[in-house]
Structures are given as structure tokens and as C-alpha cells.
Write an enzyme that holds these catalytic residues in place. Sequence first.
Site, PDB file in Angstrom:
ATOM      1  N   ARG A  77      17.924  -3.129  16.476  1.00  0.00           N
ATOM      2  CA  ARG A  77      19.311  -3.315  16.913  1.00  0.00           C
ATOM      3  C   ARG A  77      19.489  -4.736  17.442  1.00  0.00           C
ATOM      4  O   ARG A  77      18.609  -5.239  18.157  1.00  0.00           O
ATOM      5  CB  ARG A  77      19.662  -2.305  18.012  1.00  0.00           C
ATOM      6  CG  ARG A  77      19.803  -0.866  17.521  1.00  0.00           C
ATOM      7  CD  ARG A  77      19.804   0.080  18.699  1.00  0.00           C
ATOM      8  NE  ARG A  77      20.059   1.464  18.349  1.00  0.00           N
ATOM      9  CZ  ARG A  77      19.146   2.323  17.889  1.00  0.00           C
ATOM     10  NH1 ARG A  77      17.899   1.928  17.710  1.00  0.00           N
ATOM     11  NH2 ARG A  77      19.476   3.568  17.605  1.00  0.00           N
ATOM     12  N   HIS A 100      20.399  -3.895  22.582  1.00  0.00           N
ATOM     13  CA  HIS A 100      19.918  -2.543  22.925  1.00  0.00           C
ATOM     14  C   HIS A 100      18.775  -2.114  21.994  1.00  0.00           C
ATOM     15  O   HIS A 100      18.678  -0.949  21.617  1.00  0.00           O
ATOM     16  CB  HIS A 100      21.056  -1.514  22.850  1.00  0.00           C
ATOM     17  CG  HIS A 100      22.147  -1.734  23.850  1.00  0.00           C
ATOM     18  ND1 HIS A 100      22.210  -1.071  25.050  1.00  0.00           N
ATOM     19  CD2 HIS A 100      23.229  -2.549  23.833  1.00  0.00           C
ATOM     20  CE1 HIS A 100      23.298  -1.464  25.722  1.00  0.00           C
ATOM     21  NE2 HIS A 100      23.915  -2.357  25.007  1.00  0.00           N
ATOM     22  N   ARG A 145      20.781   8.280  23.985  1.00  0.00           N
ATOM     23  CA  ARG A 145      19.796   7.195  23.923  1.00  0.00           C
ATOM     24  C   ARG A 145      20.062   6.209  25.063  1.00  0.00           C
ATOM     25  O   ARG A 145      21.175   5.719  25.217  1.00  0.00           O
ATOM     26  CB  ARG A 145      19.851   6.472  22.573  1.00  0.00           C
ATOM     27  CG  ARG A 145      18.794   5.382  22.407  1.00  0.00           C
ATOM     28  CD  ARG A 145      18.818   4.797  20.994  1.00  0.00           C
ATOM     29  NE  ARG A 145      17.845   3.741  20.820  1.00  0.00           N
ATOM     30  CZ  ARG A 145      18.067   2.454  21.109  1.00  0.00           C
ATOM     31  NH1 ARG A 145      19.235   2.072  21.598  1.00  0.00           N
ATOM     32  NH2 ARG A 145      17.118   1.540  20.908  1.00  0.00           N
ATOM     33  N   ASN A 159      27.393   2.283  29.422  1.00  0.00           N
ATOM     34  CA  ASN A 159      26.318   1.609  30.151  1.00  0.00           C
ATOM     35  C   ASN A 159      26.155   2.252  31.517  1.00  0.00           C
ATOM     36  O   ASN A 159      26.960   3.100  31.912  1.00  0.00           O
ATOM     37  CB  ASN A 159      26.664   0.126  30.346  1.00  0.00           C
ATOM     38  CG  ASN A 159      26.400  -0.709  29.095  1.00  0.00           C
ATOM     39  OD1 ASN A 159      25.615  -0.329  28.223  1.00  0.00           O
ATOM     40  ND2 ASN A 159      27.061  -1.847  29.007  1.00  0.00           N
ATOM     41  N   PHE A 201      31.544 -11.666  22.340  1.00  0.00           N
ATOM     42  CA  PHE A 201      30.283 -10.915  22.414  1.00  0.00           C
ATOM     43  C   PHE A 201      29.093 -11.653  21.784  1.00  0.00           C
ATOM     44  O   PHE A 201      28.029 -11.749  22.406  1.00  0.00           O
ATOM     45  CB  PHE A 201      30.460  -9.524  21.795  1.00  0.00           C
ATOM     46  CG  PHE A 201      29.322  -8.585  22.064  1.00  0.00           C
ATOM     47  CD1 PHE A 201      29.071  -8.111  23.341  1.00  0.00           C
ATOM     48  CD2 PHE A 201      28.474  -8.167  21.038  1.00  0.00           C
ATOM     49  CE1 PHE A 201      28.011  -7.246  23.593  1.00  0.00           C
ATOM     50  CE2 PHE A 201      27.421  -7.299  21.280  1.00  0.00           C
ATOM     51  CZ  PHE A 201      27.192  -6.833  22.563  1.00  0.00           C
ATOM     52  N   ARG A 203      34.647  -3.581  19.389  1.00  0.00           N
ATOM     53  CA  ARG A 203      33.467  -2.720  19.248  1.00  0.00           C
ATOM     54  C   ARG A 203      33.660  -1.756  18.079  1.00  0.00           C
ATOM     55  O   ARG A 203      32.715  -1.448  17.355  1.00  0.00           O
ATOM     56  CB  ARG A 203      33.231  -1.919  20.544  1.00  0.00           C
ATOM     57  CG  ARG A 203      32.788  -2.757  21.720  1.00  0.00           C
ATOM     58  CD  ARG A 203      32.575  -1.886  22.956  1.00  0.00           C
ATOM     59  NE  ARG A 203      31.341  -1.125  22.890  1.00  0.00           N
ATOM     60  CZ  ARG A 203      31.014  -0.118  23.713  1.00  0.00           C
ATOM     61  NH1 ARG A 203      31.857   0.243  24.659  1.00  0.00           N
ATOM     62  NH2 ARG A 203      29.874   0.511  23.592  1.00  0.00           N
ATOM     63  N   TYR A 218      30.197  -1.562  15.461  1.00  0.00           N
ATOM     64  CA  TYR A 218      29.149  -0.542  15.393  1.00  0.00           C
ATOM     65  C   TYR A 218      28.952  -0.013  13.980  1.00  0.00           C
ATOM     66  O   TYR A 218      27.829   0.103  13.493  1.00  0.00           O
ATOM     67  CB  TYR A 218      29.430   0.591  16.387  1.00  0.00           C
ATOM     68  CG  TYR A 218      29.231   0.151  17.821  1.00  0.00           C
ATOM     69  CD1 TYR A 218      30.126  -0.735  18.417  1.00  0.00           C
ATOM     70  CD2 TYR A 218      28.137   0.563  18.574  1.00  0.00           C
ATOM     71  CE1 TYR A 218      29.954  -1.178  19.716  1.00  0.00           C
ATOM     72  CE2 TYR A 218      27.955   0.130  19.872  1.00  0.00           C
ATOM     73  CZ  TYR A 218      28.865  -0.749  20.438  1.00  0.00           C
ATOM     74  OH  TYR A 218      28.685  -1.193  21.713  1.00  0.00           O
ATOM     75  N   ARG A 254      21.619  -2.007   9.472  1.00  0.00           N
ATOM     76  CA  ARG A 254      20.386  -1.513  10.079  1.00  0.00           C
ATOM     77  C   ARG A 254      19.777  -0.361   9.294  1.00  0.00           C
ATOM     78  O   ARG A 254      18.569  -0.260   9.120  1.00  0.00           O
ATOM     79  CB  ARG A 254      20.731  -1.025  11.500  1.00  0.00           C
ATOM     80  CG  ARG A 254      19.686  -1.185  12.536  1.00  0.00           C
ATOM     81  CD  ARG A 254      20.264  -0.955  13.907  1.00  0.00           C
ATOM     82  NE  ARG A 254      20.828   0.363  14.115  1.00  0.00           N
ATOM     83  CZ  ARG A 254      20.133   1.467  14.333  1.00  0.00           C
ATOM     84  NH1 ARG A 254      18.819   1.422  14.381  1.00  0.00           N
ATOM     85  NH2 ARG A 254      20.737   2.626  14.517  1.00  0.00           N
TER      86      ARG A 254
HETATM   87 FE1  HDD Z   1      27.544  -2.523  22.368  1.00  0.00          FE
HETATM   88  C1  HDD Z   1      24.822  -1.260  20.824  1.00  0.00           C
HETATM   89  C2  HDD Z   1      27.072  -0.348  24.979  1.00  0.00           C
HETATM   90  C3  HDD Z   1      30.066  -4.065  24.126  1.00  0.00           C
HETATM   91  C4  HDD Z   1      28.244  -4.372  19.679  1.00  0.00           C
HETATM   92  N1  HDD Z   1      26.193  -1.098  22.822  1.00  0.00           N
HETATM   93  C5  HDD Z   1      25.148  -0.711  22.045  1.00  0.00           C
HETATM   94  C6  HDD Z   1      24.432   0.355  22.671  1.00  0.00           C
HETATM   95  C7  HDD Z   1      25.070   0.619  23.843  1.00  0.00           C
HETATM   96  C8  HDD Z   1      26.181  -0.296  23.936  1.00  0.00           C
HETATM   97  C9  HDD Z   1      24.677   1.649  24.868  1.00  0.00           C
HETATM   98  C10 HDD Z   1      23.181   1.023  22.137  1.00  0.00           C
HETATM   99  C11 HDD Z   1      23.494   2.258  21.347  1.00  0.00           C
HETATM  100  C12 HDD Z   1      22.207   2.933  20.922  1.00  0.00           C
HETATM  101  O1  HDD Z   1      21.479   3.401  21.808  1.00  0.00           O
HETATM  102  O2  HDD Z   1      21.930   2.930  19.731  1.00  0.00           O
HETATM  103  N2  HDD Z   1      28.348  -2.307  24.223  1.00  0.00           N
HETATM  104  C13 HDD Z   1      28.099  -1.274  25.090  1.00  0.00           C
HETATM  105  C14 HDD Z   1      29.062  -1.310  26.160  1.00  0.00           C
HETATM  106  C15 HDD Z   1      29.888  -2.364  25.924  1.00  0.00           C
HETATM  107  C16 HDD Z   1      29.454  -2.973  24.696  1.00  0.00           C
HETATM  108  C17 HDD Z   1      29.104  -0.315  27.302  1.00  0.00           C
HETATM  109  C18 HDD Z   1      31.061  -2.838  26.711  1.00  0.00           C
HETATM  110  C19 HDD Z   1      31.811  -2.081  27.411  1.00  0.00           C
HETATM  111  N3  HDD Z   1      28.868  -3.970  21.985  1.00  0.00           N
HETATM  112  C20 HDD Z   1      29.858  -4.433  22.827  1.00  0.00           C
HETATM  113  C21 HDD Z   1      30.686  -5.383  22.120  1.00  0.00           C
HETATM  114  C22 HDD Z   1      30.179  -5.472  20.840  1.00  0.00           C
HETATM  115  C23 HDD Z   1      29.044  -4.573  20.791  1.00  0.00           C
HETATM  116  C24 HDD Z   1      31.891  -6.110  22.701  1.00  0.00           C
HETATM  117  C25 HDD Z   1      30.615  -6.285  19.662  1.00  0.00           C
HETATM  118  C26 HDD Z   1      31.759  -6.850  19.511  1.00  0.00           C
HETATM  119  N4  HDD Z   1      26.630  -2.829  20.596  1.00  0.00           N
HETATM  120  C27 HDD Z   1      27.146  -3.593  19.610  1.00  0.00           C
HETATM  121  C28 HDD Z   1      26.378  -3.479  18.311  1.00  0.00           C
HETATM  122  C29 HDD Z   1      25.253  -2.480  18.692  1.00  0.00           C
HETATM  123  C30 HDD Z   1      25.550  -2.172  20.141  1.00  0.00           C
HETATM  124  C31 HDD Z   1      25.984  -4.771  17.704  1.00  0.00           C
HETATM  125  C32 HDD Z   1      23.823  -2.913  18.426  1.00  0.00           C
HETATM  126  C33 HDD Z   1      23.128  -1.729  17.834  1.00  0.00           C
HETATM  127  C34 HDD Z   1      24.170  -0.779  17.591  1.00  0.00           C
HETATM  128  O3  HDD Z   1      25.373  -1.303  17.956  1.00  0.00           O
HETATM  129  O4  HDD Z   1      24.034   0.329  17.128  1.00  0.00           O
HETATM  130  O5  HDD Z   1      27.202  -2.984  17.310  1.00  0.00           O
END
Ligand code: HDD
Length: 688
Positions: free
Chosen positions: A68, A71, A108, A144, A157, A354, A358, A365
Site C-alpha cells: 500500500r 498504511h 485492519r 484513523n 495528499f 479519497r 481508494y 495493488r
Molecule cells: Fe487514506 C489507505 C485512512 C486520507 C488515500 N487510508 C488508508 C488506510 C486507512 C486510511 C486506515 C488503510 C486501509 C487498509 O487497512 O487497507 N486516509 C485515511 C483517513 C484519511 C485518509 C482517516 C483522512 C481522513 N487517504 C486519504 C486521502 C487520500 C488517501 C486524502 C488520497 C487522496 N489511503 C489512500 C490510498 C490508500 C489509503 C492511497 C493506500 C492503500 C489503500 O488506500 O488501500 O488510497
Amino acid sequence: MKDAKLDDGGAPRQQTTARTKTMTTAQGGPIADDQNSLKAGPRGPVLLEDHIMREKIFHFDHERIPERVVHARGYGVHGHFELTEAIPELSCADIFQRVGEKTPTFTRFSTVAGNKGSFDLARDVRGFATKFYTQEGNWDLVGNNIPVFFIQDAIKFPDLIHSVKEAPDRGFPQAQSAHDNFWDFASLSPESVHMTLWQMSDRAIPRSFRFMEGFGVHTFRLVNAEGKSHYVKFHWKPRQGLQSVVWNEALKINGADPDFHRRDMWDAIDAGDFPKWDLGIQVFDDEFADAFEFDILDATKLIPEEQVPVRLIGTLTLDANVDNFFAETEQVAFCTQNIVRGIDHTNDPLLQGRNFSYLDTQIKRLGGPNFTHIPINAPKCPMHHFQQDGHMAMHNPRGRVNYEPNSWDAEPNPRENPKIGFESYAEPVEGTKQRVRSETFADHYSQARQFWISQTETEQRHIANGFTFELSKCQREDIRLRMLSHLMNVHDDLAQMVAEGLGVVDMPEAATPARAPITDLPPSDALSILKNGPKTFAGRKLGLFIADGADADQVAALEKAFKDEGAMVAIVTAQIFGATLSDGSTKPADEKIDGGPSVVFDAVALVMPKEEGETLALNKPAQDFVSDAFAHAKFIAYSDGAMPLFKATGIADKIDDGMLKLGDKSAKDFVKLCRGMRFWERETKMTG
Ligand code: HDD
């Protein structure tokens, strides 16, 4: 005796018994020899013809998938959500209708910045993502352990994450924000100031995933059957209470057990001690939203529980470890856009971004659009659609109809259903197309100040120390001072404490706020960890350090008292075989002293005769066990024999109320003491 097959270069063959199965290739062909490749003679070249070896190595070469992008390091667990209060008046989501109904879940937990192989106790935000397999589709609550975020708009981001992750030229530092790039970004982005206070607090070094809260962060909508909407913020409240470690301890845990958090979760579930969280909702309407001091679409702000109370409507119980880490924890794909009828998004620009990110990242991935066919991602309710083909398609429709509308009546032939189909909340929308940030998002300091004044003195000290540590890792003085200039707008005490910690003589000018902060927001107890700690020692772990000749009654009494409390006890000895107790019995050890340092326990007890205490006084891991437990404000029970060890570590003349002498006081008294988790008073007498 050597096996005959080994003598001619082969490997011993295992007997096939009723409990073992014949090994095969992925094509199903039985394998006779998995130890030796096919060669032209015993010392000759390996033949390309060896389809068994080629298949095995080919598969191995392709085992990894991209981690990822954030995270990456995480740990997943199965569970279920049970509704305790139905809310049909607020939401028509099927999961919220019937009290007592259980919905399967997968959760997770994760750190954000570190790579997949990094350590668990990085100072970092923790992810808390739950997939609810509801009867009307999957709902992913991807939150979170901190209720606010660093940035207000998703377009920032990639910059935020680039700044916190390892620098692109050198590939370090790993899994930490204590470096110039992160603080450069943060200090140039005042919107992140509130979140940095949470990040520098002990929230970012939780004792366990079990002892932290979870937050959906954004404002979402609940929509009822009549189409009426209320705003909602989601909360997870741990039944186990809140608890964190201290920073010096975190640093040492990372060396002693980089898997500290995942091991803790595995062990608890394995032992049948299932962690539980209540799902809370803060519900409010437009009237509240309009009157609230901040914009409810701004993810850098929270709504204090004193202003909108948290209503508990259900319980999440985590009750099963995964069977296979890769299949479940690694392949689970959370998407914020996975919502169900009765829940909807708002215009929070972070959330909207977001919702794109995702889905996009899962395709990269997991290799294609069919990741929903992977069992951990597949809904557990019936699904019928005309999506087809693509890489690794597993659920393939039968029959000739694969389009809509159609005039066939053969089964299955899915049709739209306006009665139960998803409907977006009919929010009137209009505006001029423009690339702007709303002025209602401009106050970056008021809630940071509110967070600060809501903490106990101990917590404030930890926050100031956190900033001092991290900024001390910044090589550029201008970055350190720029961050300090923001803290000056938060609270004078915080700014002074950090300035002192850094050794700043000339304070910088305070940063110019985009909007004047509100200075009279009241403190909120819900924001403190220590005001919301556990009331029992249940689920915690005592490290019981014993040596040969230890009083068998004292050892037994401690074990019993802690087990009765619902706590775990680990026996630590100088040698892994254990110790012979005063009654001649042997007590096996769980950990050798250097593998079981006190940092991995919540409280410690030392039971040993004086001669052993004298020997152990020269043992460095034994000294560290004692001095770390003392420095980390842990409760310590001891028998007289431990005094030489206390002398060697300089604490013999510092015995305090956090220490209990066995004999004078009982094991049960010690349990009572330990319910306080830490003896913080001791910390005030220490520096650093
Ligand atoms: Fe995110 C993963 C939580 C903002 C883009 N995010 C990811 C995961 C968590 C969060 C818990 C792990 C999920 C797992 O266990 O597979 N993220 C947050 C929270 C945010 C947040 C609470 C703000 C309130 N995230 C955020 C933004 C973006 C992303 C603004 C993109 C614009 N986040 C991602 C991602 C991930 C991710 C790149 C990486 C792996 C995945 O999604 O599955 O899409």
C-alpha cells in the site's frame, strides 16, 4: 542413521499418512521429490525441462504485490458488529434496523508512513478500517485513531505523504516524521497544526491496537427512508479503555519486538480475550452545522463531545485471527466509496478525493478490476450485475444476457430496484467553478489550543517533548523556528516548553494567522487519554522476573491475582529453561531476560532471593529491566532479594509509592495499584 536416499544425493522421503496429503504441482500433478532439481547426472547441469522446479520458482518470483502506498504495515482481524440500538428514524441502512443482529466484519489496523516491514511503535497515526459485510452490500468505514487530519483538500495528499515518507534521494528516514521534509511541509501548511498536536501526543504511540479509539474523521450523512438527512461523525470507543506507552519506551519496544502490536492482537484473540469497541454516532442537523464555530466539511476540525454527545448504537467484537495473512490482511481492499443505502457522503473535499483514490489504488495493488472476487473483499449478500471478464475473473455469469435493458426473462437477469436501490441524498448543489479554499476553513489554531488545554499536565509534557524530539531531528534551524512560530499561536506554555527543549534563545515572531484564533473554547475531557483510561488491569500484561530460589508462594499469589483480574502474566528468567522455586518446583520461563525486557510489559514484579539479586545486579539486561520500568513510570512489586539490583541501577534510595514490597503488601494490593496503569508522579522528577 543416514537415509539411503541421502547417500545417493537425494532427500529423505516422508511417509504419506492419513493426516498428510500428496504434494502436487499447481496443475495437480503428484510430486515425487521436492528436494532435488532434474539434472543431467548427479553433478551435471540442471535441465530446463524440469517443469516442477520451473513452476515452483516462477510462482515464488511473483509472490509479492505492491505494498500500500500508505498504511503499508497493518494487521487484520475478523469480527462482528452487533446492533444495540436501532436508528430507522435516522438511517434506512439495513445494518441499523434490527437490535441484536450481527453483521460480519473485517478490521485492519495500520501505521501510515512506514513500509510493510517497518516496526509497530513508530510515532504515527494508526489506521482503523472496518469492512461491514451488510445484507445490502459492503460498507467500509476507513478511519484513523485520531479524529482530525493534516490537510483539508485531497489534492495535497501526495505532498503530505511524500514529505513524511523516506526522502527520494537517500531512501530514509523510514517510518517516522522526525525529519526536515515532514516539518517543512507541516510548518508551511498551517492547516496541519491541529493534527500535529495529536500526532505529538501519546495517541501516536498506543500501547496496543486494542486500547485506542477510532474515528471516521469526516462528516458523513445518515439518510432515512423518507430521504431526510442528518449529519454524522462516527466514533469507535474501546471497551478496554485508552492507553499509550511513553516515547522512550516506544523506541525500545521497536528493538525488542518490532511486531509488538500485531503480536498483542494475535495473542489476545488467541487467548479468547476478544477486544470490543462501541460504535458511537454524533448526529446533528443543518442548524447546528450553521451555528458551529467551524466548518463541518473541514477534516482538520472535530466536534467536541460536550457539544454533540456520542450516542452508542452497536458493538464491534474482534474474535478471530486470520487463517492466512496474505489472503486476508494483505488483499483486503478498503474503499471509502463503499457505502450502503442510508449512509452518504458530504462535500468534504478530502473525502471526495479519497473516493477516487481508494478504488484506483486497489486496481494497481491487486492487479485488476476483479479484486471484489477475492473472498475477503466479496460481499456476503447476493450480487448480480453485468460486469464481466478482466484479469482473474472468478465469478462469471451464465447465459447469454449481459446488457441492460434487455427483453430476456431467463434467470439470472438482474433488474434495477428503485425501492431498495441506493439513492444519493438529494442535496441542492450550485456554484461557480473555481479552485479555492473556503474561508470557513481558515482557522487553524483554535482547536489545537482546545486540544492542548484539555490534556493533563503529564500529557502536555509528553506533547511538548514530542515536538522537541521531532524538531531536534530537523537539521534546518529555519524549519524548527517556523514550526515554533505556529505553536506560539496555539498556546504560550506549549511554545515555551518546546523552545526550552530546543534551546531557542530568541523566539521567532508568531506566524500570521489567516483568521484570528478563538481563545475561549472550553477544554474537552474526551480529548485526553489519561482522563479516559481503563479501570482494571484486565487485558494488560505483568512481567514477572524470577530467579532460582524465588519464594514459590509469592510467585503463585502474583500469578493468581493477575489472572483473576483478567491480565496475562509472563515469566521472565535469566535462562529460558526457567527457575527452580523455593519449594523445589520448576517454573518454566516465557522469556529470557534479554528477550523479555520490561518495555513489553505494563507492570513488573521481581521475586528472587538476595544471592540471585546480587548475581543479577551485574547482568545488563536485568539492570535495564529495572531501570526502564522505573523510568517509564511503571508499577513495580519486589521481594527483598531484588534490592541489590535496585542498588546497581540507582533506584534503591528512590523507592516511591509506585513500588510495592511483597511481604509487607499482598499480590492483590499490587493488582489494585496496577489499575492506575502508570505512576506518573515519578516522571515529574525525571528529565528528558
Ligand atoms: Fe487514506 C489507505 C485512512 C486520507 C488515500 N487510508 C488508508 C488506510 C486507512 C486510511 C486506515 C488503510 C486501509 C487498509 O487497512 O487497507 N486516509 C485515511 C483517513 C484519511 C485518509 C482517516 C483522512 C481522513 N487517504 C486519504 C486521502 C487520500 C488517501 C486524502 C488520497 C487522496 N489511503 C489512500 C490510498 C490508500 C489509503 C492511497 C493506500 C492503500 C489503500 O488506500 O488501500 O488510497
